[in-house]
Write a protein that holds these residues in place. Structure first.
Motif, mmCIF file in Angstrom:
data_model
loop_
_atom_site.group_PDB
_atom_site.id
_atom_site.type_symbol
_atom_site.label_atom_id
_atom_site.label_comp_id
_atom_site.label_asym_id
_atom_site.label_seq_id
_atom_site.Cartn_x
_atom_site.Cartn_y
_atom_site.Cartn_z
ATOM 1 N N LEU A 170 0.823 -1.215 0.000
ATOM 2 C CA LEU A 170 0.000 0.000 0.000
ATOM 3 C C LEU A 170 0.852 1.258 0.000
ATOM 4 O O LEU A 170 0.383 2.316 -0.424
ATOM 5 C CB LEU A 170 -0.911 0.009 1.238
ATOM 6 N N CYS A 171 2.081 1.128 0.503
ATOM 7 C CA CYS A 171 2.973 2.290 0.556
ATOM 8 C C CYS A 171 4.396 1.822 0.334
ATOM 9 O O CYS A 171 5.068 1.400 1.279
ATOM 10 C CB CYS A 171 2.844 2.982 1.922
ATOM 11 N N LEU A 211 -4.376 0.292 5.708
ATOM 12 C CA LEU A 211 -4.433 1.528 4.934
ATOM 13 C C LEU A 211 -4.173 2.734 5.831
ATOM 14 O O LEU A 211 -3.480 3.680 5.428
ATOM 15 C CB LEU A 211 -5.793 1.657 4.248
ATOM 16 N N GLY A 212 -4.710 2.722 7.058
ATOM 17 C CA GLY A 212 -4.485 3.822 7.986
ATOM 18 C C GLY A 212 -3.026 3.947 8.376
ATOM 19 O O GLY A 212 -2.472 5.053 8.410
ATOM 20 N N ILE A 213 -2.378 2.806 8.663
ATOM 21 C CA ILE A 213 -0.957 2.853 9.005
ATOM 22 C C ILE A 213 -0.141 3.255 7.779
ATOM 23 O O ILE A 213 0.829 4.020 7.879
ATOM 24 C CB ILE A 213 -0.490 1.489 9.540
ATOM 25 N N ALA A 214 -0.530 2.756 6.594
ATOM 26 C CA ALA A 214 0.181 3.122 5.367
ATOM 27 C C ALA A 214 0.096 4.626 5.112
ATOM 28 O O ALA A 214 1.056 5.235 4.612
ATOM 29 C CB ALA A 214 -0.395 2.355 4.178
ATOM 30 N N PRO A 266 -6.329 0.475 -2.509
ATOM 31 C CA PRO A 266 -6.769 -0.767 -3.154
ATOM 32 C C PRO A 266 -7.726 -0.488 -4.309
ATOM 33 O O PRO A 266 -8.462 0.502 -4.306
ATOM 34 C CB PRO A 266 -7.486 -1.514 -2.023
ATOM 35 N N VAL A 267 -7.701 -1.360 -5.316
ATOM 36 C CA VAL A 267 -8.604 -1.230 -6.459
ATOM 37 C C VAL A 267 -10.006 -1.655 -6.032
ATOM 38 O O VAL A 267 -10.198 -2.720 -5.437
ATOM 39 C CB VAL A 267 -8.123 -2.108 -7.628
ATOM 40 N N VAL A 268 -11.017 -0.812 -6.343
ATOM 41 C CA VAL A 268 -12.391 -1.110 -5.907
ATOM 42 C C VAL A 268 -13.403 -1.114 -7.060
ATOM 43 O O VAL A 268 -14.585 -1.361 -6.821
ATOM 44 C CB VAL A 268 -12.850 -0.089 -4.835
ATOM 45 N N SER A 269 -12.967 -0.860 -8.262
ATOM 46 C CA SER A 269 -13.922 -0.781 -9.376
ATOM 47 C C SER A 269 -14.669 -2.108 -9.564
ATOM 48 O O SER A 269 -14.076 -3.191 -9.582
ATOM 49 C CB SER A 269 -13.182 -0.421 -10.664
#
Length: 802
Positions: free
Chosen positions: A11-12, A176-179, A193-196
């Motif tokens: 994520l990062c 995601l929050g830590i990233a 993240p991809v959400v489509s």
């Protein structure tokens, strides 16, 4: 919270080591309590390619496998039923390798056939629960060449960070929050993240299949539901299982694992209902009725209360909102259609229900700290996409989203100048904007004002005030930027009462007394133990409305009970020489809303005087009287003592006195009455005083005089006087007829030996010092003044010169 470093780097992207990353996060307020290497529970296990398989000549249930490990061929006896054919990839523990249970694998003979090492199952390697067959690599795992370490082939090498997330940072209960924090600290981009869902939409509109009614909108601010069909339940892919296991969560099935995975990834708890087990595809969010029950996923029946929040269908409860799903709607082996729930529930409601039922879960932990209502749909889309990818499903068009009162981001005005003053270093508008934008805050500059308008996203519930933003600035730029400075030394002005207390404390400390601090509460019994007469102000204490216990049910009206109790405790443990004092407020009814709270000084003494090479004599009345005289001299406040003969009170009549100043009574001093001592459990004689400091005259500034230039002459006078005449009375007569040449006087002797002094009489010896400021006195001058002084003294006292 446990975080996977590999997941975090996806994520990062960052090259920071686990140790450096842990340090930066800790310094930014997210304490990393432990760094745990993963994938090291076994060693020496590699990928091997099957080159041949033949049956064991002595056992039909055993197979001899010829395996290539990249450096040579090895024959291994295996009893698993799922040995692949030639070309298959397996995990082989070489001779000398170590397994998680501590076994060291060697070369041995099995029914006459040599076997090098062992072909391993998931259970034997501690990477899963499957023990009925060996690990056969497939898909991406099978691309690893022979000889590759199992940790690398399976992606087991990882590092877990144990992070202590504070209750106000619910946004950091996800990767995601830590990233997001890491991206801000390391200056790297954040990959969401991809959400489509476009490739997976199929079928009719969701509104025709799913119906949601929120009856308790105060406890459920948003509820969204999606319909996914065509699913095939099965095990999750190895990469997902590895990630869940890395953070301490057990894999169950692809449908359940996806909801857990997304919760850990983005911080939003989700729940998948078996659509076919819901009545009419309808969800009702309501409060429970008193006595209503639900059987949760753990098989236990839970009795509910009217405040609990439920997820129901028309037939009854199907889940405890934010806490745990119900057994009647859980995903099963034959599930092919699910209703995916993503919602925002009230933190207090979830916390009360979870604690009362003892059901603390990963889901309730996040809801209790508050989830982002505007992140509900993002998590729903992410989970729906993963369900379609991993379980072969499709998503109905649209989403049922009940969100009547959308939450608006908070806007806060920030002054860079104020940030600079608070932090001690310059914070330019450009730097402030850069730092805050790194954690996804929107920063706009107000033209001409020098101020910034900062919009805080709804996932940051803790940012409400300007100081919150200033804390974010220093947290992200580093506390080491704050310069080291010494505090100012300007002395604050002190109240007169504080100066008086300090001088009293200094004087008593210097006299060898110990200061105590006792409770402002006491018991009615302790007040009654003072034997105060009816109507005495201290005999009617203020009662507390809600006392912690009977022993502290009234406000104290005197400091003496606390000191006597402390004396009793000292005597009980063998401490005989005790000198205690206390300065504190006492409380009297005032007839108004607040009581009167004068400041009081009290002391108690017991034991022996200091002796030289032997124990001294026991202390008596004159010891404690001398302490008050020392106080009087220190404060330059003249005091007198008048006999106190009352039978009432905590002092012994005949060994007690009033403490007077300019004719006004300041307090009392004397021996503690035997009855009072008995009530406190004190056996030896003890002496006490109590003075109202509010009645002490204002302190005078010291007056300085030059040192005397001329010598003094001392004359003594000895006389017989009635034994009831006190030294105080003698002192008073001397002061009334004092000559300007009399500099000082003091008593040297109080003589009462029977047989040498007439009955009813006593002998007294006083010393008087004479001095003139402008000349040397002659003997004749002094004799004339002294004889006149003695004559007046004898006349006023009815005394006889010796």
């Amino acid at each position: 919270m446990r975080v996977s470093l590999g997941w975090l780097r996806e994520l990062c992207p960052t090259d920071l080591s686990a140790a450096e990353l842990g340090h930066r996060l800790t310094m930014a307020g997210l304490e990393v309590e432990a760094i745990v290497p993963l994938g090291e529970q076994f060693a020496g296990v590699v990928v091997a390619e099957v080159r041949g398989v033949r049956p064991h000549p002595r056992s039909p249930r055993l197979t001899i496998v010829t395996a290539w490990d990249g450096s040579g061929l090895h024959e291994v006896v295996c009893g698993a039923p799922n040995v692949p054919g030639a070309g298959g990839k397996i995990l082989w523990a070489r001779p000398g390798s170590r397994l998680p249970d501590g076994r060291e694998i060697g070369q041995k003979e099995i029914q006459g056939q040599g076997s090098a090492g062992m072909i391993c199952s998931e259970a034997e390697l501690g990477i899963g629960e499957e023990a009925g067959g060996i690990v056969v690599l497939a898909d991406e795992d099978a691309k690893s060449p022979a000889g590759t370490l199992a940790q690398d082939a399976l992606g087991l090498r990882d590092t877990a960070l144990e992070i202590n997330v504070t209750p106000n940072r619910g946004d950091c209960l996800s990767h995601l929050g830590i990233a997001r924090e890491v991206a801000a600290l390391a200056g790297t981009p954040l990959r969401r993240p991809v959400v489509s869902l476009d490739p997976f939409i199929s079928g009719g509109d969701v509104a025709r299949l799913v119906h949601v009614s929120v009856e308790a909108s105060q406890l459920c601010t948003r509820y969204s539901a999606r319909y996914i069909h065509g699913l095939r339940i099965g095990p999750s892919p190895r990469w997902m299982r590895r990630r869940l296991e890395a953070v301490g969560m057990r894999s169950i099935s692809n449908l359940v694992d996806v909801t857990n995975y997304v919760m850990l990834e983005v911080g939003q708890p989700l729940h998948a209902f078996d659509y076919d087990r819901l009545a009419d595809g309808t969800i009702i969010v309501r409060r429970a009725s008193e006595g209503e029950a639900i059987t949760t996923l753990d098989g236990a029946e839970r009795q509910l209360r009217s405040g609990d929040l439920l997820i129901c269908d028309p037939r009854g409860p199907v889940a405890l909102a934010g806490v745990m799903g119900g057994a009647g709607s859980e995903v099963q082996a034959g599930t092919s259609r699910v209703l995916l729930e993503s919602a925002c529930f009230d933190p207090i409601s979830v916390r009360k229900t979870a604690r009362r039922l003892g059901l603390h879960s990963e889901s309730s932990h996040r809801f209790e700290r508050g989830v982002d209502p505007n992140g509900v749909d993002f998590a729903s889309m992410r989970a729906s996409r993963l369900l379609c990818e991993l379980a072969g499903g499709s998503v109905a068009r649209g989403v049922v989203d009940v969100y009547p009162k959308p939450v608006v981001p908070v806007s806060v005005e920030l002054r860079p100048g104020r940030a600079s003053r608070l932090l001690g270093f310059e914070c330019t508008p450009q730097e402030v904007a850069r730092v805050l934008q790194a954690i996804e805050l929107t920063v706009d500059e107000a033209p001409g004002s020098g101020r910034l308008r900062v919009t805080c996203p709804t996932f940051r519930r803790d940012l409400e005030r300007e100081v919150d933003l200033i804390e974010e600035i220093v947290r992200l730029v580093g506390y080491e930027r704050i310069p080291t400075t010494l505090p100012g030394t300007r002395e604050a002005p002190r109240a007169t009462g504080d100066i008086l207390v300090e001088r009293v404390q200094d004087a008593l400390w210097g006299a060898g007394w110990t200061e105590t601090i006792s409770f402002g509460f006491t018991s009615p019994t302790r007040i009654a133990d003072l034997r105060l007469p009816k109507g005495h102000p201290a005999s009617s204490p203020l009662m507390l409305r809600n006392p912690l216990r009977e022993e502290q049910s009234v406000m104290r009206t005197s400091l003496v009970p606390g000191l006597l109790a402390a004396l009793a405790r000292n005597l009980a443990v063998g401490v005989e020489d005790v000198r205690l004092f206390e300065v504190g407020n006492v409380f009297y009814p005032s007839g108004e809303a607040l009581p009167r709270e004068p400041r009081s000084l009290a002391g108690v003494v017991c034991g022996y005087r200091s002796g030289w090479l032997k124990p001294g004599q026991r202390v008596d009345f004159f010891d404690i009287k001398g302490v008050l005289e020392r106080l009087s001299a220190t404060l330059r406040v003249p005091v007198e003592f008048s006999p106190l003969r009352s039978e009432d009170g905590f002092l012994h009549p005949g060994v007690a006195a009033s403490v007077l100043c300019n004719g006004s009574m300041l307090g009392v001093v004397g021996e503690v009455h035997p009855e009072t001592r008995e009530r406190f459990g004190i056996e030896p004689a003890c002496f006490a005083f109590e003075v109202d400091l509010e009645l002490v005259p204002p302190l005078q500034k010291p007056q300085f005089a030059p040192l005397p230039r001329f010598p003094s002459i001392v004359r003594d006078v000895s006389f017989l006087v009635g034994e009831v005449v006190s030294a105080q009375r003698v002192r008073q007569v001397i002061l009334e007829s004092r000559s300007p040449l009399l500099e000082s006087f003091r008593v040297l002797e109080d003589y009462r030996e029977p047989g040498k002094v007439p009955a009813g009489k006593k002998g007294m010896l006083w010393s008087m010092t004479y001095r003139a400021s402008d000349r040397t006195l002659t003997d004749s001058e002094v004799d004339e003044v002294h004889e006149g002084m003695v004559s007046r003294l004898l006349s006023a006292l009815g005394a006889e010169r010796r």
